[in-house]
Design an enzyme around this catalytic site. Structure first.
Site: not given
Length: 294
Positions: A172-173, A215
């Protein structure tokens, strides 16, 4: 809705396609009323906006009261911005003047994305699009969670049956909430689309790259040993770190954390496999982010 201020944000860019006909519709592929079809017939002007007098009402605070318009001229449809606060986007460009629509074009109005469909058999095109919505994420245009889970279950069965390797990345970000808080949710949408786009081009047809939720992304690599997958994960991490994410002239620093897991004999359900990869992802985040663990 009257008296509400339009939230000032910026909207990013989208992809392009081709072709035209007079029998046409707009389909919601991202935003409120996902999958709803608006048939363009009986009038020469179809407005989109927050006000309930529009042909298409979009109840989002980044949409102006009269935001955009689709017009029929000489048997062809065109899209036009109506002086909206946040602009109207056709594929990769903000519209400055009346622009022709071609089948497959994406029109972004605030936080909603519409696909323009035109052709001899609108019902067939529409049902194809609805099927795509069941397997594809409307925002990023990569596989969605449903398709990913089906793909992973199938590949796990095959790997166990033929004693083949199977690897899963979950990533994920980093600090995505801060990106949204500092730049607005539409900037966050841009980052998600851009990240998906730069990775999508490296995915082979026998693999699956999907948006798992929010995300978080998933990447399934059949018949790949753990060491090769970890090298790939490191390449993806570096690719994202080095990429210039620029939203309406403002640079946004983006990094990702990645967890890598190998399929083992005791994993019989996709969620077991995902849990292990997720645990590796959380280790990567706890140990400083922008790294690969697995």
């Amino acid at each position: 809705m009257a008296g509400q201020e339009t939230r000032v944000t910026k909207i990013s860019k989208l992809k392009d396609r081709i072709e035209v006909n007079t029998e046409s519709c707009l389909v919601v592929i991202y935003g409120p009323e996902l999958g709803k079809k608006y048939v363009l017939t009986g009038d020469e002007e179809f407005t989109l906006g927050r006000d309930d007098k529009n042909f298409i009402v979009i109840d989002l605070d980044n949409v102006s009261r009269r935001h955009a318009c689709v017009r029929l001229k000489a048997g062809k449809y065109f899209v036009e911005d109506l002086g909206s606060t946040n602009g109207t986007y056709l594929n990769d460009e903000e519209i400055r003047e009346l622009q022709p629509l071609r089948t497959g074009d994406l029109v972004k109005v605030g936080g909603a994305i519409f696909k323009f469909l035109s052709g001899g058999d609108i019902e067939s095109l529409y049902h194809d699009e609805i099927y795509n919505l069941t397997i594809c994420d409307g925002l990023t245009q990569i596989s969605n969670k449903r398709y990913f889970l089906e793909f992973l279950e199938k590949e796990m069965g095959r790997a166990h049956r033929y004693n083949r390797a199977l690897c899963l990345m979950m990533f994920d970000i980093d600090h995505f909430k801060s990106i949204n808080d500092s730049n607005g949710h539409l900037a966050g949408d841009y980052v998600l689309r851009e990240l998906a786009g730069i990775i999508k081009g490296r995915v082979r047809k026998e693999e699956c790259f999907a948006r798992y939720g929010g995300e978080e992304f998933a990447y399934v690599i059949p018949e790949a040993g753990g060491e090769n997958t970890r090298k790939l994960a490191e390449k993806l991490r570096k690719l994202v770190e080095d990429h210039h994410f620029t939203f309406e002239g403002k640079d946004i620093k983006v990094t990702i954390s990645i967890g890598v897991a190998d399929l083992t004999g005791d994993m019989t359900e996709p969620l077991q496999f995902i849990k292990v990869a997720d645990q590796k992802l959380y280790q990567a985040k706890r140990s400083g982010r922008n790294r690969v663990v697995g």
